[in-house]
Scaffold this active site. Structure first.
Site, PDB file in Angstrom:
ATOM      1  CG  ASN A 162      -1.975  -1.075   1.117  1.00  0.00           C
ATOM      2  OD1 ASN A 162      -2.950  -0.932   0.372  1.00  0.00           O
ATOM      3  ND2 ASN A 162      -1.751  -2.179   1.821  1.00  0.00           N
ATOM      4  CD  GLU A 163       4.721   1.718  -2.774  1.00  0.00           C
ATOM      5  OE1 GLU A 163       4.998   2.338  -1.732  1.00  0.00           O
ATOM      6  OE2 GLU A 163       5.562   1.048  -3.409  1.00  0.00           O
TER       7      GLU A 163
END
Ligand code: GLP
Length: 639
Positions: A162-163
């Site tokens: 989850n950037e």
């Protein structure tokens, strides 16, 4: 930490965080929690559902679980696994797929049922991705939800993949990898261009649904992002900060990863501290940075307005304290890293006698030496010390196939020109081995040997620029590296023995080493532990009592001014020479994330930035202005 006398820091930290002296201790605690869960579920006739992560961080936890399985009868028969993420576009057999990673690091080594081991499908056609992500979420729900979720953290603040930009309500989906994440993975993929651009990851909401979460982090490289996640606002810019929402999430981290938390970095801001000399130095140098004033211009108000009034009460006036700190910093500077013969050395970092010194420089891989301390090495040699550079590992894993191919082509052509059947036969064998292994295979021994030799040639040409005779270079080729791969290294006695032998032979007066504060599973981190063991085993040898150990920081890191015990300034010419030396390591130009890029994005020389930054930091303290500085910290062997 130890110096803080109350728990005021808790007000700043929004996630319970425990700091461990070693990653093994932290892993033992998390393994305990997993064991308890598995046992309780088994007694109730139910499965235990674990959410697992990849990367270096959880490897020691997995090893501990495997050990408990083998030695203590821990069974995984009732365990269901859901992994966080998978690269998109990699088949499961790809050496860098997370499926293969999990199989090699855990699944195949315990009694997990294959049908209970789930990862997002990275090989699903584009049009089926959405359905596949839904199915993954449903499978988690059907299993009863995740009981314990293990997380690492990326330097972008990502959990799973989850950037930054991921929202707290995100679910399992296809995402685009951040450029920093791809750079960090470049080493595994032998070049950033080979790193997939996309991945499938559980969402932040999927992770937050777990009943209990442990986030693990080791090493200095994670320190900044840990502090942001724990102390900062919840923000999409640091997805790990959303873990603040979770009622049962604990960060289990080592001291290096904790080093940017306010209670460690600026403890005087969050409570009473014991003003040890090291703490005073840290605080006053910080004050100079914070106020933008050189040390000798700090005034009483600066101290009292920044939580340091009690220090003045203890030490007298700002005037005296400023001078003391100025002198301490001044005395770290020396152009004689091996000690200055016949000089009064009461205020020098390194003693004058004996002279010349037997100096041993330990470089975890070829390149670390020149990259981090090339200027110092050059001085040691030119000042007639007896210098040995020992490369602990061959570094052959960091050589791309394309570089090996070039050399093999050269060998083939040379063999043909010289009409030498033997030479040609060997060149053809290498050619065949390289082709046979293809993109996914591990390098066979002959190719690893060739790649290691390529790195030796690079080390020699870089040493030439530092006037270092190639006879002074030693290539130890430690077995843990030759027999392993990234994230799977397992050093043992044979590695320590090899270093002990070298130490015995050289009986150094000074050792330059690195790896302190690194990820414990990284090559420098492992090399440092091997050095520790070798020194511990050498305690009875007379040379040990007369040996100074100087720590240099690995590529991409540098000591902060308050940590520096020896600062070796480099003139513009010396500095340029060092940079040319770095460029001799041609095979490394795209390899290591920490070597970095300049503005053009096509060079691997961040060393110039770091060495210049240290020089500017000294200048800002009010000390002399140099072109560049290489910095060292003295290690107390008994710590
Ligand atoms: C990858 C993984 C993350 C992991 C991160 C850190 O990006 N998708 O789950 O936490 O790497 O990796 P390492 O533990 O090697 O530092």
């Amino acid at each position: 930490m130890r110096q803080v006398l109350n728990l005021e820091f808790a007000q700043r930290e929004h996630i319970p965080t425990t700091i461990y002296t070693s990653s093994d201790q932290a892993c033992a605690r998390v393994a305990d929690a997993i064991c308890e869960l598995i046992t309780a579920r088994k007694a109730a006739g139910k499965p235990a559902v674990l959410g697992l992560a990849t990367g270096s961080t959880p490897v020691r936890l997995y090893r501990e679980l495997i050990r408990r399985h083998r030695e203590e009868g821990l069974s995984f028969a009732n365990v269901i696994i859901f992994n966080l993420d998978e690269y998109y576009g990699l088949i499961p057999e790809h050496p860098q797929s997370y499926r293969r990673f999990m199989q090699e690091q855990l699944f195949n080594l315990v009694d997990l049922k294959p049908e209970n081991c789930h990862l997002p499908d990275g090989d699903v056609p584009r049009e089926d991705v959405l359905a596949s992500c839904h199915a993954y979420e449903e499978a988690i729900t059907e299993a009863g939800g995740i009981d314990i979720q293990i997380l690492g953290i990326g330097r972008t603040g990502h959990i799973g993949f989850n950037e930054p930009g991921s929202t707290p309500d995100s679910r399992t989906r296809l995402i685009t990898l951040d450029s920093l994440t791809r750079r960090d993975a470049a080493r595994d993929f032998l070049g950033e261009k080979n790193v997939p651009r996309h991945a499938i990851t559980m969402g932040v909401a999927t992770i937050l649904n777990a009943r209990k979460i442990f986030l693990l982090a080791w090493g200095e490289a994670k320190a900044e992002v840990i502090a942001q996640a724990v102390e900062g606002q919840q923000t999409e810019a640091i997805p790990a900060s959303f873990l603040q929402k979770h009622p049962d999430c604990v960060f289990c981290i080592d001291e290096a990863a904790a080093s940017h938390l306010t209670r460690v970095r600026h403890p005087w801001l969050v409570g009473m501290v014991e003003w040890s000399p090291a703490m005073i130095r840290k605080a006053v140098l910080w004050l100079s940075r914070k106020t933008g004033k050189p040390l000798l211009k700090l005034i009483e108000e600066d101290y009292s307005e920044n939580g340091m009034a009690d220090l003045l009460t203890e030490k007298g006036s700002a005037y005296e304290l400023n001078i003391e700190m100025f002198n301490t910093a001044q005395h770290t500077i020396t152009g004689w890293p091996g000690g200055k013969p016949n000089a009064d050395d009461s205020h020098r970092p390194e003693r004058a006698k004996p002279f010349p010194k037997r100096s041993l420089i330990l470089s975890p891989e070829p390149l670390d030496d020149i990259y981090c301390m090339g200027g110092t090495l050059h001085r040691l040699v030119n000042q007639n010390n007896d210098v040995t550079v020992a490369y602990l590992t061959s570094g052959n894993l960091a050589v791309p196939d394309s570089e090996a191919r070039r050399v093999i082509e050269l060998m083939l052509e040379l063999g043909e020109k010289r009409e030498s059947a033997d030479d040609l036969k060997f060149a053809r064998l290498l050619d065949r081995k390289l082709r046979e292994k293809g993109d996914f295979g591990d390098d066979p021994a002959e190719i690893r040997q060739l790649k290691g030799l390529i790195r030796r040639t690079e080390s020699r040409s870089s040493a030439r620029l530092l006037d270092t005779d190639s006879k002074r270079l030693r290539f130890l080729d430690l077995p843990f590296y030759e027999n392993g791969r990234y994230r799977s290294f397992q050093p043992d006695e044979s590695d320590v023995e090899r270093l002990i032998e070298l130490l015995r032979e050289i009986r150094p007066h000074q050792i330059f080493a690195t790896g302190f504060g690194n990820d414990p599973l990284s090559v420098p981190g492992l090399c440092f532990e091997i050095l520790r063991s070798a020194l511990a085993a050498s305690q009875s040898e007379p040379w040990v009592n007369d040996c100074h150990i100087w720590l240099y920081r690995g590529p991409g890191m540098e000591w902060e001014t308050h940590e520096i015990d020896m600062a070796v300034p480099l003139s513009p010419d010396e500095f340029e020479n060092k940079i040319q030396g770095i460029y001799q390591h041609q095979t490394q130009r795209n390899q290591s994330p920490n070597l970095g890029k300049d503005g053009d994005g096509n060079t691997w020389n961040l060393a110039s930035k770091f060495n210049r930054a240290t020089a500017s930091a000294y200048d800002a303290l009010g000390l002399a202005e140099y072109e560049a500085i290489e910095a060292f910290k003295r290690l107390d062997i008994n710590r």
